[in-house]
Design a protein around this motif. Sequence first.
Motif, mmCIF file in Angstrom:
data_model
loop_
_atom_site.group_PDB
_atom_site.id
_atom_site.type_symbol
_atom_site.label_atom_id
_atom_site.label_comp_id
_atom_site.label_asym_id
_atom_site.label_seq_id
_atom_site.Cartn_x
_atom_site.Cartn_y
_atom_site.Cartn_z
ATOM 1 N N ARG A 64 0.825 -1.219 0.000
ATOM 2 C CA ARG A 64 0.000 0.000 0.000
ATOM 3 C C ARG A 64 0.853 1.261 0.000
ATOM 4 N N TYR A 65 1.914 1.271 0.811
ATOM 5 C CA TYR A 65 2.713 2.486 0.968
ATOM 6 C C TYR A 65 4.074 2.401 0.287
ATOM 7 N N ARG A 66 4.430 1.256 -0.284
ATOM 8 C CA ARG A 66 5.771 1.068 -0.831
ATOM 9 C C ARG A 66 6.026 1.947 -2.047
ATOM 10 N N LEU A 67 7.316 2.221 -2.302
ATOM 11 C CA LEU A 67 7.710 2.974 -3.491
ATOM 12 C C LEU A 67 7.601 2.065 -4.712
ATOM 13 N N ILE A 68 6.832 2.498 -5.695
ATOM 14 C CA ILE A 68 6.627 1.728 -6.921
ATOM 15 C C ILE A 68 6.823 2.678 -8.106
ATOM 16 N N TYR A 69 7.801 2.350 -8.957
ATOM 17 C CA TYR A 69 8.131 3.188 -10.117
ATOM 18 C C TYR A 69 7.748 2.464 -11.404
ATOM 19 N N CYS A 70 7.400 3.251 -12.425
ATOM 20 C CA CYS A 70 7.075 2.717 -13.750
ATOM 21 C C CYS A 70 8.240 3.000 -14.694
ATOM 22 N N CYS A 71 8.769 1.944 -15.317
ATOM 23 C CA CYS A 71 9.976 2.073 -16.137
ATOM 24 C C CYS A 71 9.675 2.515 -17.570
ATOM 25 N N ARG A 72 8.462 2.317 -18.035
ATOM 26 C CA ARG A 72 8.129 2.691 -19.414
ATOM 27 C C ARG A 72 7.160 3.858 -19.417
ATOM 28 N N ASP A 73 6.371 3.956 -20.475
ATOM 29 C CA ASP A 73 5.403 5.045 -20.568
ATOM 30 C C ASP A 73 4.371 4.901 -19.448
ATOM 31 N N GLN A 74 3.862 6.045 -18.992
ATOM 32 C CA GLN A 74 2.914 6.055 -17.884
ATOM 33 C C GLN A 74 1.559 6.562 -18.354
ATOM 34 N N ASP A 75 0.512 5.838 -18.011
ATOM 35 C CA ASP A 75 -0.818 6.374 -18.273
ATOM 36 C C ASP A 75 -1.298 7.106 -17.025
ATOM 37 N N SER A 76 -2.522 7.594 -17.052
ATOM 38 C CA SER A 76 -3.032 8.395 -15.933
ATOM 39 C C SER A 76 -3.160 7.573 -14.653
ATOM 40 N N HIS A 129 5.894 15.830 -2.374
ATOM 41 C CA HIS A 129 5.204 16.331 -3.566
ATOM 42 C C HIS A 129 4.146 15.365 -4.095
ATOM 43 N N ALA A 130 3.648 14.450 -3.258
ATOM 44 C CA ALA A 130 2.600 13.531 -3.691
ATOM 45 C C ALA A 130 1.258 14.259 -3.750
ATOM 46 N N GLN A 131 0.371 13.769 -4.624
ATOM 47 C CA GLN A 131 -0.937 14.384 -4.796
ATOM 48 C C GLN A 131 -2.009 13.314 -4.926
ATOM 49 N N VAL A 132 -3.225 13.706 -4.582
ATOM 50 C CA VAL A 132 -4.404 12.905 -4.910
ATOM 51 C C VAL A 132 -4.869 13.395 -6.272
ATOM 52 N N CYS A 133 -4.610 12.601 -7.303
ATOM 53 C CA CYS A 133 -4.825 13.037 -8.688
ATOM 54 C C CYS A 133 -6.187 12.597 -9.200
ATOM 55 N N ALA A 134 -6.845 13.514 -9.925
ATOM 56 C CA ALA A 134 -8.114 13.196 -10.574
ATOM 57 C C ALA A 134 -7.838 12.507 -11.904
ATOM 58 N N LEU A 135 -8.656 11.504 -12.224
ATOM 59 C CA LEU A 135 -8.494 10.739 -13.451
ATOM 60 C C LEU A 135 -9.783 10.815 -14.258
ATOM 61 N N ARG A 136 -9.685 11.208 -15.519
ATOM 62 C CA ARG A 136 -10.867 11.278 -16.369
ATOM 63 C C ARG A 136 -11.279 9.878 -16.791
ATOM 64 N N ASP A 137 -12.545 9.552 -16.563
ATOM 65 C CA ASP A 137 -13.047 8.215 -16.868
ATOM 66 C C ASP A 137 -14.499 8.327 -17.324
ATOM 67 N N PRO A 138 -14.779 8.101 -18.610
ATOM 68 C CA PRO A 138 -16.164 8.214 -19.098
ATOM 69 C C PRO A 138 -17.100 7.156 -18.553
ATOM 70 N N GLU A 139 -16.567 6.134 -17.895
ATOM 71 C CA GLU A 139 -17.421 5.068 -17.382
ATOM 72 C C GLU A 139 -18.114 5.445 -16.077
#
Length: 462
Positions: A64-76, A129-139
């Motif tokens: 839940r709290y661990r550091l997790i990085y994405c090595c390739r392209d990132q989606d929202s 610098h962490a944020q609660v980010c809004a994600l656009r989702d038409p569903e």
Amino acid sequence: MPTPHPRIAILGNRVSDLNLVQLEHFTDLGGLLAVAVFDVLLLDMPGAYAGRVLSKLRTLPSYRYRLIYCCRDQDSWCEALGDGACPVEASEITARWEVWQERFSLLRQGPAPERFESRVLAWLWLRDHAQVCALRDPEVPQHYRYPLLEALADSEQINSFAWLALMVQQDWLEEGVLVDRVRLCPDCGSGRLNFIDVCTECQALDIARQPSLHCFTCGHVGAQESFLKDGVLLCPNCLNRLRHIGSDYDRPMENYRCRSCHAFFVDAEVQARCLDCGLSHTPDQLRAREVRDFRLAEAGRFRCRQEFSDHSGRHFGRLSLLGGKDFYDLLSWQILLARRYPPPAFSLIGLRFVNLPGTLSLLGEHRGHAFIDSLADRLKESVRETDRCSRSTEEFFWIMLPHTDAKGLECVKQRLNRVAELFSAPEVSDISLRVITLTAPQDLLDQENGELLLARLASELE
């Protein structure tokens, strides 16, 4: 004993370019979850798939709290749930993990965050610098969702937008970038709206743009086709021949015709029909909602420092520390009493610990908390049981002294001089103490309440 280097694993189809001895490779999520938890996880997979894996990992207490990085392209989804792109240098991963590990060790000293709000605040506090980010989702009916809140909610049913508004009201979170502004149905709250043009007279949907003519002789207005007779223009009402536009007839502004009631009108009426509940509303009846990202406020950061450390929480608890709104309300009530009734009055002391946040960052989480504990002990020696305290930020500390006149205030100020002795050590010498005092009602301004009073004193401490 914490390890000097983080245990790092990579989940994906190819081996990372990072030269790390501690790196272990897994090709599927099941294999990763079957072994002991890693300190840092690298996701080496396409962004769309990485987002789904992240969504699963954040619901698990172990990651839940661990550091997790994405090595390739990132989606929202990656941006909302991950820790960003994978650092190029292994040393940078270690440096970030060390900062995270210091805070995580404090988190583990106390009881695990059980309340939903504590879990969210802890997640934000563990990473800069962490944020609660809004994600656009038409569903989803509201068009936007907050994946982090959904992942940390466990089995709780939450209204993300209402909860975020409450956290901002309580000063735990603060508003970030304005992402969008949406219109919602006032009945069911859905954003799935269809804007339609209807007749201004009968609100029928069956309307059409149709050229019309206006006869000057009798004033008749009708469809252009009804004026055509054997290739000439004749008014169907008075049968006069219309030869010259401007003198015999003209084209009115009413270009719409209702096929139900046959009314002519200039502009159609606009209605917003909800596709979920089916009700129709005028645009001004729709509920506007701003969609924003949110970040941890300074008061929220201080709450995390206090809540996730046994010692810090115990010391400040003995100081009868009040939240911002509670302290404002209590101070406003004391102001009303001081103005309405004769003495005894009350006094107020404002302390500003200049450069305290920067010094705490240099000291690190453990030494910084030890220093805060010492500071709280000194303050406790100067504060009476009947006094009430509050911290609006990490630098500003307020003490309200009921039934205390100017003479009693001076005695408390002398006791507070011992607090400044803590700043003589070299590692905290950059901190300086500024003090401002007030005695009511003589030092109050007209129409001043608790919040305005603290704002005025805080500006004088700048």
